[in-house]
Write a protein that holds these residues in place. Structure first.
Motif, mmCIF file in Angstrom:
data_model
loop_
_atom_site.group_PDB
_atom_site.id
_atom_site.type_symbol
_atom_site.label_atom_id
_atom_site.label_comp_id
_atom_site.label_asym_id
_atom_site.label_seq_id
_atom_site.Cartn_x
_atom_site.Cartn_y
_atom_site.Cartn_z
ATOM 1 N N LYS A 1 0.927 -1.228 -0.106
ATOM 2 C CA LYS A 1 0.052 0.059 -0.148
ATOM 3 C C LYS A 1 0.951 1.315 -0.043
ATOM 4 O O LYS A 1 0.656 2.238 -0.628
ATOM 5 N N ASN A 2 2.176 1.160 0.664
ATOM 6 C CA ASN A 2 2.838 2.364 0.750
ATOM 7 C C ASN A 2 3.523 2.710 -0.811
ATOM 8 O O ASN A 2 3.522 3.758 -0.978
ATOM 9 N N ILE A 3 4.046 1.351 -1.436
ATOM 10 C CA ILE A 3 4.713 1.551 -2.762
ATOM 11 C C ILE A 3 3.482 2.179 -3.747
ATOM 12 O O ILE A 3 3.812 3.218 -4.501
ATOM 13 N N ILE A 4 2.120 1.608 -3.480
ATOM 14 C CA ILE A 4 1.174 2.186 -4.421
ATOM 15 C C ILE A 4 0.664 3.620 -4.173
ATOM 16 O O ILE A 4 0.466 4.136 -5.127
ATOM 17 N N ASP A 5 0.815 3.851 -3.043
ATOM 18 C CA ASP A 5 0.423 5.323 -2.459
ATOM 19 C C ASP A 5 1.618 6.454 -3.242
ATOM 20 O O ASP A 5 1.065 7.440 -3.734
ATOM 21 N N ARG A 6 2.995 5.959 -3.267
ATOM 22 C CA ARG A 6 3.906 6.704 -3.614
ATOM 23 C C ARG A 6 3.841 6.641 -5.345
ATOM 24 O O ARG A 6 4.023 7.751 -5.889
ATOM 25 N N GLU A 7 3.425 5.512 -5.629
ATOM 26 C CA GLU A 7 3.205 5.421 -7.152
ATOM 27 C C GLU A 7 2.179 6.517 -7.824
ATOM 28 O O GLU A 7 2.204 6.847 -8.747
ATOM 29 N N THR A 8 1.048 6.253 -6.800
ATOM 30 C CA THR A 8 -0.097 6.951 -7.088
ATOM 31 C C THR A 8 -0.029 8.573 -7.175
ATOM 32 O O THR A 8 -0.387 9.251 -8.110
ATOM 33 N N THR A 9 0.891 9.079 -6.042
ATOM 34 C CA THR A 9 1.342 10.492 -5.842
ATOM 35 C C THR A 9 1.896 10.818 -7.212
ATOM 36 O O THR A 9 1.740 11.893 -7.848
ATOM 37 N N GLN A 10 3.056 9.991 -7.748
ATOM 38 C CA GLN A 10 3.728 10.352 -8.780
ATOM 39 C C GLN A 10 2.887 10.257 -9.902
ATOM 40 O O GLN A 10 2.898 11.144 -10.910
ATOM 41 N N LYS A 11 2.007 9.433 -10.152
ATOM 42 C CA LYS A 11 1.079 9.276 -11.440
ATOM 43 C C LYS A 11 0.116 10.546 -11.291
ATOM 44 O O LYS A 11 -0.093 11.127 -12.405
ATOM 45 N N GLN A 12 -0.295 10.849 -9.994
ATOM 46 C CA GLN A 12 -1.108 11.887 -10.079
ATOM 47 C C GLN A 12 -0.572 13.301 -10.472
ATOM 48 O O GLN A 12 -0.930 14.315 -10.898
ATOM 49 N N GLN A 13 0.863 13.464 -10.142
ATOM 50 C CA GLN A 13 1.606 14.605 -10.347
ATOM 51 C C GLN A 13 1.787 14.565 -12.031
ATOM 52 O O GLN A 13 1.977 15.955 -12.485
ATOM 53 N N GLN A 14 2.154 13.485 -12.624
ATOM 54 C CA GLN A 14 2.241 13.501 -14.010
ATOM 55 C C GLN A 14 0.858 13.758 -14.573
ATOM 56 O O GLN A 14 0.906 14.492 -15.724
ATOM 57 N N LYS A 15 -0.161 13.456 -14.015
ATOM 58 C CA LYS A 15 -1.559 13.658 -14.777
ATOM 59 C C LYS A 15 -1.796 14.978 -14.464
ATOM 60 O O LYS A 15 -2.354 15.647 -15.735
ATOM 61 N N GLN A 16 -1.469 15.738 -13.397
ATOM 62 C CA GLN A 16 -1.573 17.240 -13.462
ATOM 63 C C GLN A 16 -0.592 17.967 -14.414
ATOM 64 O O GLN A 16 -1.190 18.896 -14.901
ATOM 65 N N ALA A 17 0.448 17.465 -14.580
ATOM 66 C CA ALA A 17 1.389 18.226 -15.522
ATOM 67 C C ALA A 17 0.853 17.941 -16.822
ATOM 68 O O ALA A 17 0.785 18.956 -17.626
ATOM 69 N N ILE A 18 0.191 16.827 -17.224
ATOM 70 C CA ILE A 18 -0.339 16.624 -18.701
ATOM 71 C C ILE A 18 -1.569 17.526 -18.762
ATOM 72 O O ILE A 18 -1.896 17.931 -19.719
ATOM 73 N N GLU A 19 -2.561 17.514 -17.449
ATOM 74 C CA GLU A 19 -3.557 18.494 -17.751
ATOM 75 C C GLU A 19 -3.115 19.821 -17.729
ATOM 76 O O GLU A 19 -3.754 20.793 -18.610
ATOM 77 N N GLN A 20 -2.153 20.386 -17.259
ATOM 78 C CA GLN A 20 -1.835 21.819 -17.315
ATOM 79 C C GLN A 20 -1.504 21.843 -18.851
ATOM 80 O O GLN A 20 -1.673 22.924 -19.401
ATOM 81 N N GLU A 21 -0.740 20.932 -19.117
ATOM 82 C CA GLU A 21 -0.390 21.193 -20.808
ATOM 83 C C GLU A 21 -1.395 21.155 -21.754
ATOM 84 O O GLU A 21 -1.396 21.730 -22.519
#
Length: 228
Positions: free
Chosen positions: A131-151
Motif C-alpha cells: 500500500k505504501n508503494i502504490i501510494d507513492r506511485e499514485t502520487t507520482q502518477k497524479q503529479q504526472q496527470k496534473q502536468a499533462i492536464e496543465q499542458e
C-alpha cells in the motif's frame, strides 16, 4: 511465486501468462534454521508453453497483478513467513483454508519459529508495504496527470487564441472580398463615361477632318478648271 502467478490465469483458458523460471523449493530460498525433518514441497509445475494461434494476450489488469506479485517477491524477507506459506498453498492448486493449513504444517518443520502470529504479522506487513508503494506511485502518477492536464489547458488556450486570430483575419478577408466584388461590379460605370468621351472626340475629329478634306478637294477642282 510462479504458483501465485499461475492462479491469476486459471479463470481465463485463452490467456497466456508470461513464462517464468521453474520455482525452487521454498526452504532453499531462505537461510532459516534447519531441522532434520525436510519440508514436503510439490514438484515444480511444467513450463508454460508458447501461445497457440487464436489465444488472447493477458489482460492489462492481470499484467498489473503480475507486477504487484513481482514487487511482493522483492519485499519478501529472509526466513519462512506469510509469503512462503501463501506460495506453498498456491503450489497445491488454490489458496484456501485447507491448503494454507497444510502448507503451514509442512513449513513449520523448516522454521520452528513459524506460528500463526508470525503469519499474521508478516502478511499485514507485506500488505502495508504494498500500500505504501502504490501510494507513492499514485502520487507520482497524479503529479504526472496534473502536468499533462496543465499542458492540455495551455495547448487548448493556444489553439483557441490561434482560432480567434484566424477568424479575425477571415473577417478582414471577407470585408476585403466584399470591397473588391463591389469595385468589380462598379468598374464599368467608372470607365464608361471616359470611354464614351474618347469615342465622341474621335468621331468629332474624324468628321472635322473629313469636312476640311472635302473643302480642299473642291478647291483643287476649281483650280483645275479655272486656271490656264
Amino acid at each position: 511465486m510462479k504458483s501465485l502467478k499461475k492462479l491469476i490465469f486459471e479463470d481465463d483458458p485463452n490467456a497466456v501468462p508470461p513464462s517464468t523460471p521453474a520455482p525452487q523449493p521454498v526452504a532453499s530460498q531462505k537461510q532459516a534454521p534447519v531441522t532434520p525433518a525436510p519440508a514436503a514441497v510439490p514438484p515444480p509445475l511444467p513450463t508454460t508453453p508458447p501461445p497457440l494461434p487464436g489465444q488472447q494476450p493477458v489482460s492489462e489488469a492481470k499484467q498489473m497483478k503480475l507486477k504487484v506479485l513481482e514487487m511482493l517477491e522483492k519485499l519478501n524477507e529472509p526466513g519462512v513467513d506469510f509469503f512462503e506459506v501463501w506460495n506453498a498453498a498456491a503450489e497445491m492448486g488454490a489458496v484456501d483454508g485447507n491448503n494454507l493449513k497444510a502448507a503451514f504444517t509442512s513449513l513449520k518443520y523448516v522454521d520452528k519459529s513459524l506460528d500463526k502470529q508470525k503469519l499474521l504479522q508478516s502478511g499485514r506487513h507485506y500488505a502495508a508495504e504494498l500500500k505504501n508503494i502504490i501510494d507513492r506511485e499514485t502520487t507520482q502518477k497524479q503529479q504526472q496527470k496534473q502536468a499533462i492536464e496543465q499542458e492540455q489547458v495551455r495547448e487548448k488556450a493556444n489553439l483557441a487564441n490561434e482560432i480567434q486570430e484566424l477568424e479575425r483575419k477571415l473577417n478582414e478577408l471577407r470585408q476585403q472580398l466584399e470591397i473588391k466584388q463591389k469595385n468589380l461590379r462598379e468598374i464599368n460605370s467608372k470607365y464608361e463615361p471616359q470611354l464614351r468621351d474618347i469615342d465622341a472626340k474621335i468621331a468629332l475629329g474624324n468628321n472635322a477632318v473629313a469636312e476640311v478634306v472635302s473643302d480642299i478637294q473642291q478647291a483643287l477642282q476649281l483650280i483645275e478648271s479655272n486656271l490656264i
